[in-house]
Design a protein around this motif. Structure first.
Motif, mmCIF file in Angstrom:
data_model
loop_
_atom_site.group_PDB
_atom_site.id
_atom_site.type_symbol
_atom_site.label_atom_id
_atom_site.label_comp_id
_atom_site.label_asym_id
_atom_site.label_seq_id
_atom_site.Cartn_x
_atom_site.Cartn_y
_atom_site.Cartn_z
ATOM 1 N N ALA A 181 12.319 79.057 26.026
ATOM 2 C CA ALA A 181 11.144 78.536 25.315
ATOM 3 C C ALA A 181 9.925 79.411 25.590
ATOM 4 O O ALA A 181 9.149 79.710 24.669
ATOM 5 N N PHE A 182 9.741 79.837 26.823
ATOM 6 C CA PHE A 182 8.624 80.706 27.165
ATOM 7 C C PHE A 182 8.712 82.037 26.414
ATOM 8 O O PHE A 182 7.710 82.547 25.909
ATOM 9 N N LEU A 183 9.904 82.610 26.339
ATOM 10 C CA LEU A 183 10.078 83.872 25.625
ATOM 11 C C LEU A 183 9.817 83.714 24.129
ATOM 12 O O LEU A 183 9.234 84.602 23.505
ATOM 13 N N VAL A 184 10.229 82.587 23.552
ATOM 14 C CA VAL A 184 9.968 82.337 22.130
ATOM 15 C C VAL A 184 8.470 82.228 21.891
ATOM 16 O O VAL A 184 7.929 82.813 20.939
ATOM 17 N N VAL A 185 7.754 81.493 22.746
ATOM 18 C CA VAL A 185 6.304 81.367 22.613
ATOM 19 C C VAL A 185 5.643 82.737 22.764
ATOM 20 O O VAL A 185 4.710 83.072 22.024
ATOM 21 N N LEU A 186 6.124 83.544 23.677
ATOM 22 C CA LEU A 186 5.582 84.876 23.884
ATOM 23 C C LEU A 186 5.779 85.758 22.648
ATOM 24 O O LEU A 186 4.858 86.459 22.218
ATOM 25 N N VAL A 187 6.952 85.701 22.039
ATOM 26 C CA VAL A 187 7.218 86.489 20.839
ATOM 27 C C VAL A 187 6.357 86.007 19.675
ATOM 28 O O VAL A 187 5.798 86.810 18.926
ATOM 29 N N THR A 195 20.100 74.501 36.433
ATOM 30 C CA THR A 195 20.292 75.815 35.834
ATOM 31 C C THR A 195 20.103 75.743 34.323
ATOM 32 O O THR A 195 19.477 76.620 33.724
ATOM 33 N N LYS A 196 20.627 74.691 33.701
ATOM 34 C CA LYS A 196 20.477 74.528 32.255
ATOM 35 C C LYS A 196 19.014 74.302 31.878
ATOM 36 O O LYS A 196 18.513 74.889 30.914
ATOM 37 N N LYS A 197 18.308 73.489 32.642
ATOM 38 C CA LYS A 197 16.887 73.253 32.373
ATOM 39 C C LYS A 197 16.082 74.529 32.539
ATOM 40 O O LYS A 197 15.217 74.843 31.720
#
Length: 61
Positions: A45-51, A36-38
């Motif tokens: 990380a995916f959302l940060v890259v998307l932003v 769950t933590k991973k």
């Protein structure tokens, strides 16, 4: 006359957000475990890259 409908399928609405590993309850959304933590960090990380990509595309155009 009072008309009420009760859904018999819903027994317990005491759902908690995070389940501890030693707790035997059934109603939870996330279990506090390594996977769950991973998964949480992968999604963040995916959302940060998307932003970052969205901001970069706005700067270019």
């Amino acid at each position: 006359m009072k008309n009420t409908v009760q859904d018999e399928k819903i027994k317990n609405e005491e759902t908690e957000f995070v389940k501890e590993s030693h707790d035997p309850k059934q109603e939870y959304i996330f279990q506090k475990s390594g996977i769950t933590k991973k998964g949480f960090f992968i999604i963040i990380a995916f959302l940060v890259v998307l932003v970052v990509a969205l901001v970069a595309s706005g700067v270019v155009f």
